[in-house]
Design an enzyme around this catalytic site. Sequence first.
Site, PDB file in Angstrom:
ATOM      1  CG  HIS A  36      20.294  14.809  23.483  1.00  0.00           C
ATOM      2  ND1 HIS A  36      20.602  15.974  23.406  1.00  0.00           N
ATOM      3  CD2 HIS A  36      19.096  14.576  23.106  1.00  0.00           C
ATOM      4  CE1 HIS A  36      19.632  16.685  23.298  1.00  0.00           C
ATOM      5  NE2 HIS A  36      18.634  16.004  23.036  1.00  0.00           N
ATOM      6  CG  ASN A  38      26.860  11.515  27.624  1.00  0.00           C
ATOM      7  OD1 ASN A  38      27.386  10.770  28.286  1.00  0.00           O
ATOM      8  ND2 ASN A  38      27.503  12.510  27.233  1.00  0.00           N
ATOM      9  CB  THR A 143      27.553  15.273  22.574  1.00  0.00           C
ATOM     10  OG1 THR A 143      27.940  14.903  23.970  1.00  0.00           O
ATOM     11  CG2 THR A 143      28.849  15.907  21.784  1.00  0.00           C
ATOM     12  CB  THR A 144      26.741  19.230  26.325  1.00  0.00           C
ATOM     13  OG1 THR A 144      25.054  18.859  26.191  1.00  0.00           O
ATOM     14  CG2 THR A 144      26.669  20.627  26.838  1.00  0.00           C
ATOM     15  CE  LYS A 146      28.046  16.368  29.065  1.00  0.00           C
ATOM     16  NZ  LYS A 146      28.058  16.014  27.621  1.00  0.00           N
ATOM     17  N   GLY A 242      18.696  20.711  27.315  1.00  0.00           N
ATOM     18  CA  GLY A 242      18.706  20.549  28.819  1.00  0.00           C
ATOM     19  C   GLY A 242      17.485  20.913  29.514  1.00  0.00           C
ATOM     20  CD  GLU A 272      12.103  18.569  26.292  1.00  0.00           C
ATOM     21  OE1 GLU A 272      12.913  19.320  26.147  1.00  0.00           O
ATOM     22  OE2 GLU A 272      12.361  17.196  26.100  1.00  0.00           O
ATOM     23  CG  ASP A 347      15.133  13.388  22.883  1.00  0.00           C
ATOM     24  OD1 ASP A 347      15.980  14.092  22.656  1.00  0.00           O
ATOM     25  OD2 ASP A 347      14.275  13.738  23.711  1.00  0.00           O
TER      26      ASP A 347
HETATM   27  C1  6MZ Z   1      16.164  18.511  26.433  1.00  0.00           C
HETATM   28  C2  6MZ Z   1      18.004  16.917  26.454  1.00  0.00           C
HETATM   29  C3  6MZ Z   1      16.797  15.966  26.229  1.00  0.00           C
HETATM   30  O1  6MZ Z   1      24.907  16.359  25.642  1.00  0.00           O
HETATM   31  O2  6MZ Z   1      25.571  14.957  27.252  1.00  0.00           O
HETATM   32  N1  6MZ Z   1      18.893  16.127  26.476  1.00  0.00           N
HETATM   33  N2  6MZ Z   1      17.495  18.159  26.690  1.00  0.00           N
HETATM   34  N3  6MZ Z   1      14.977  17.536  26.288  1.00  0.00           N
HETATM   35  C4  6MZ Z   1      15.609  16.305  26.332  1.00  0.00           C
HETATM   36  N4  6MZ Z   1      14.253  15.289  26.038  1.00  0.00           N
HETATM   37  C5  6MZ Z   1      14.026  14.329  26.960  1.00  0.00           C
HETATM   38  N5  6MZ Z   1      17.342  14.718  26.340  1.00  0.00           N
HETATM   39  C6  6MZ Z   1      18.574  14.741  26.355  1.00  0.00           C
HETATM   40  O3  6MZ Z   1      23.571  14.343  26.173  1.00  0.00           O
HETATM   41  C7  6MZ Z   1      22.585  14.532  27.291  1.00  0.00           C
HETATM   42  C8  6MZ Z   1      21.910  15.642  27.384  1.00  0.00           C
HETATM   43  O4  6MZ Z   1      21.589  15.986  26.373  1.00  0.00           O
HETATM   44  C9  6MZ Z   1      20.313  16.840  26.772  1.00  0.00           C
HETATM   45  C10 6MZ Z   1      20.485  17.226  28.297  1.00  0.00           C
HETATM   46  O5  6MZ Z   1      21.139  18.334  28.205  1.00  0.00           O
HETATM   47  C11 6MZ Z   1      21.345  15.957  28.579  1.00  0.00           C
HETATM   48  O6  6MZ Z   1      22.137  16.448  29.580  1.00  0.00           O
HETATM   49  P1  6MZ Z   1      25.037  15.048  26.065  1.00  0.00           P
HETATM   50  O7  6MZ Z   1      25.713  14.144  25.107  1.00  0.00           O
END
Ligand code: 6MZ
Length: 407
Positions: A36, A38, A143-144, A146, A242, A272, A347
């Site tokens: 991810h 962020n 990434t989400t 936004k 999320g 999860e 992750d």
């Molecule tokens: C579920 C996760 C996560 O999208 O803003 N994110 N979702 N399980 C996890 N395990 C720990 N780790 C991260 O990156 C951050 C977003 O990724 C998801 C969450 O929605 C988090 O807000 P972006 O780049």
Amino acid sequence: FTGIFKEVDVLFPLLCCKWRDMEWCVSMPKIELHAHLNGSIRDSTLLYAELSNLAVSFHSFSANTTESTFSWELARELGEKGSIVFSDVEHVILKSDRALNEVFKMFDLIHIITTDHKTVARITKEVIEDFAADNVVYLELRTTPKRNDSKAMSKRSYVEAVLEGIRSVNSVEVDLSGELKTDAFAHSHSVDGLRNGIGSKKIYVRLLLSIDRRETTEAAMETVELAVELKDFGVVGIDLCGNPNVGQWLTFLPALEFAKKQGLPITLHCGEVPNPVEIRAMLDFLPKRIGHACCLEDEDWKLLKRLEIPVEICLTSNIKTETIASADVHHFADLYKPNHPLILCTDDTGVFSTSLSAEYALASSAFGLGKREMFQLAQKAVDFIFASGRVNEDLKAIFASAHTRLN
Ligand code: 6MZ
């Protein structure tokens, strides 16, 4: 004390892994399919973003202050402004390990300081550089998209900022998209810049657009439409992510079905937390991959194996969030032994202080994998990438040449 034990669960196997083994893991080419954006930000950049955001002076921070301290400062200021309830997040930030729900509070704080175009481009560039430095040869970054009205940001302009960040990488050659169209978008977003600074290394980067479980059906649909539109510009799939304790499967289903119809591969965060109804619905949906798969009941476990759906395994994340008690009881072994398709992933390298090489080293020491097995595991990931076309062949060639060098 529980925090100490959890840290030991991750650190002990890593300490047992000889330093030379870690070096070897770094030197091996690797494929990252679950990262991810962020969650993968450098600590030093979080500091910079927070300082810019708060416009506070550097001297109030000591040189070795950690991410937690900076986030704490940020949260305190935001609390004073009334943007957040400080008491809700204080204990989350001060911990180095956070339970699953707490991790999502941390993400909300990170988003406050990173969701503007310039910062999004910057963190993207750095995340790619960091993965390339770890010898990741193919990265599927998710990434989400936004919307942030206060920064005139739409989901589309967010993704454009991510693409801008990818194009600005110059310390390593980046392959963003094999089949560029020469239409208006391609002209205004030419990837010629990617050919700058060709070094000895090259990284293939593809994007997955994530749907956050807090989103509405309409917002999820907007993300999928964007992904369809940007298919030729590096976007290769859709992710559902999320807080797993939030949102309903049926809210996202229309958008996910639409994505499927449009030929976009889908990966789902699945299991999860225990949620048998949702887990079954997700498996029945036949996603191309799933992430985590920590809390599957026996029947679903059998179904997963029968359907041979590849699983993105995030060891450190699962242990640090207490989703799995320790590495030795992780379901990795139960999937690895019968040869079920799986991919080791990070992750959130920033939030969980890990790297893909560290995940391989952890798997090696926790499950007794030798160099040959680790190499095979990394190589096998080529079969599960979402990019199509020549990339697959290129990656096979990269692994073939590394095989001669490393074995
Ligand atoms: C579920 C996760 C996560 O999208 O803003 N994110 N979702 N399980 C996890 N395990 C720990 N780790 C991260 O990156 C951050 C977003 O990724 C998801 C969450 O929605 C988090 O807000 P972006 O780049």
